[in-house]
Design an enzyme around this catalytic site. Sequence first.
Site, PDB file in Angstrom:
ATOM      1  N   ASN A 255       0.902  -0.832  -0.253  1.00  0.00           N
ATOM      2  CA  ASN A 255       0.369  -0.155  -0.047  1.00  0.00           C
ATOM      3  C   ASN A 255       0.537   1.035   0.252  1.00  0.00           C
ATOM      4  OD1 ASN A 255      -0.390   1.887   3.062  1.00  0.00           O
ATOM      5  ND2 ASN A 255       0.456  -0.313   3.610  1.00  0.00           N
TER       6      ASN A 255
ATOM      7  N   PHE B 266      -1.389   8.614   3.946  1.00  0.00           N
ATOM      8  CA  PHE B 266      -2.007   9.281   5.190  1.00  0.00           C
ATOM      9  C   PHE B 266      -3.555   9.959   4.543  1.00  0.00           C
ATOM     10  CE2 PHE B 266       2.132   9.719   8.267  1.00  0.00           C
ATOM     11  CZ  PHE B 266       1.665   8.295   8.736  1.00  0.00           C
TER      12      PHE B 266
ATOM     13  N   SER C 274       6.013   4.962   8.128  1.00  0.00           N
ATOM     14  CA  SER C 274       5.179   5.316   6.980  1.00  0.00           C
ATOM     15  C   SER C 274       5.921   5.122   6.268  1.00  0.00           C
ATOM     16  CB  SER C 274       4.188   5.828   7.061  1.00  0.00           C
ATOM     17  OG  SER C 274       3.644   5.705   5.817  1.00  0.00           O
TER      18      SER C 274
ATOM     19  N   ASN D  90       4.841   5.969   3.121  1.00  0.00           N
ATOM     20  CA  ASN D  90       4.839   6.624   2.340  1.00  0.00           C
ATOM     21  C   ASN D  90       4.109   8.251   1.842  1.00  0.00           C
ATOM     22  OD1 ASN D  90       4.149   3.746   0.739  1.00  0.00           O
ATOM     23  ND2 ASN D  90       2.361   3.531   2.292  1.00  0.00           N
ATOM     24  N   THR D  91       4.806   8.918   3.717  1.00  0.00           N
ATOM     25  CA  THR D  91       4.820  10.274   2.857  1.00  0.00           C
ATOM     26  C   THR D  91       6.189  10.995   3.130  1.00  0.00           C
ATOM     27  OG1 THR D  91       2.557  10.840   5.124  1.00  0.00           O
ATOM     28  CG2 THR D  91       4.662  12.094   4.775  1.00  0.00           C
TER      29      THR D  91
ATOM     30  N   LYS E  29       6.509   4.086  16.930  1.00  0.00           N
ATOM     31  CA  LYS E  29       5.914   2.793  16.227  1.00  0.00           C
ATOM     32  C   LYS E  29       7.022   2.754  14.816  1.00  0.00           C
ATOM     33  CE  LYS E  29       2.678   0.268  12.397  1.00  0.00           C
ATOM     34  NZ  LYS E  29       1.246   0.352  12.557  1.00  0.00           N
TER      35      LYS E  29
ATOM     36  N   ASN F  76       6.252  -1.026  10.952  1.00  0.00           N
ATOM     37  CA  ASN F  76       5.440  -1.017  10.301  1.00  0.00           C
ATOM     38  C   ASN F  76       5.672  -1.917   9.587  1.00  0.00           C
ATOM     39  OD1 ASN F  76       4.179   0.909   8.713  1.00  0.00           O
ATOM     40  ND2 ASN F  76       3.649   2.445   9.859  1.00  0.00           N
TER      41      ASN F  76
END
Length: 378
Positions: A118, A122, A187, A189-190, A230, A259
């Site tokens: 994925n 966010f 994460s 993805n940022t 995390k 994560n």
Amino acid sequence: MGVGYKLFARPALALQDSERAHKRSLRMLRWMAATAPGRLMLRSLYAPRRTVPVNLFGHEYKHPFGLAAGMDKNAEALRGWDAIGLAFIEIGGVTMLGQEGNPKPRMFRADASKALVNRMGFNNQGSEAIQRHLEAHVRRYGRPKAPLWVNLGKSKVTSLEDAHTDYATTMERLWKHTDVFVINVSSPNTPHLRTLQNDEGLQRILDACHEVNQRLSASTTKDEIPLLVKIAPDVADEQLELIVRTAQANGAAGMVVSNTTLARPEPRSSKEKHLFEEQGGLSGQPLKNRSTELIRQVRSLAGPDWPIVGVGGVANADDAWEKIRAGASLVQAYSAFVFEGPALVKSVVHGLDKRRRSAGFETLQQAVGMDDVPAEDC
Ligand SMILES: Cc1cc2nc3c(=O)[nH]c(=O)nc-3n(C[C@H](O)[C@H](O)[C@H](O)COP(=O)(O)O)c2cc1C
């Protein structure tokens, strides 16, 4: 119904785009949990009949298995998660500002490997809207029965220098209804978010969140709320040591490990080969061993008294037991709910209780980190 889910619901959902299937499942759970007979049905089908209590972070958890972040970003199905018997519910990632996330498609399912890729980025309604929603929810239905955890992310438009303000603002808005905060600096993805795992970035975020915690706790009767960090599985050993030391030195109450990963497993088909070329974080079965290994490493760096929450590829009681033996006090899952459905909760909890009893332990706590101990001492 576990079989029913596998025979009917999962194939039907598998035909749909992954994100649409996810939305539909969430809506269905919310809808079923909206009435007393619906909740009764969910409870009787899915909720574990046994308890495996764990005392941690100021609460008694009825067992160690909870929902991982990302599944219910906007806290839409709280009564549903309660009804299927999860011990805690992590909502979010919530960011200070509402945002759309990355362009679609951004969630991909590799069925043969039981993995997801994925790059959601966010997508969430933002902390102001989620605050209003939680307040309305609590007024109408009371607090969720299971402790509510909030995963804190950073808004895309906020610079890395101002990241601490973003995390602290969300924390302040959601403080009243939260039992544990998870600072997500991992994460993939940022853009550049993971650089906040480095000592200075993490320290600033923890400082800002502590300030909110102290101020709000002093003005109410509520204790300070535990803050967890995390981490990503894609960290080198030296970086991991620095993150653990920084988190401990700056008052984090524990760590969530881990994560999603940027690494990719060997694909099982040409379809999977293409899918694994998609950008984003990989979760599910192929992440399992790396995340368990990281739990061991964090425990050996941090010592046995600093709680670890294990997440990554948990799909049955053996997987959860493995993470507990490696050092996790609580475990969570996301991907396995996609592949196994809600029957996962009962099978994990009952299986863990069986393993606890066969090992001759009074409490699950005795199993936490037992892999550390030479076999003859167990
Ligand atoms: C679609 C998707 C969205 C996610 N969103 C978040 C998030 O917002 N914050 C976060 O900390 N983790 C997020 N995660 C990571 C999960 O919480 C979890 O750490 C990871 O998926 C590994 O667990 P699993 O193998 O059980 O899925 C997300 C995972 C997926 C698959």
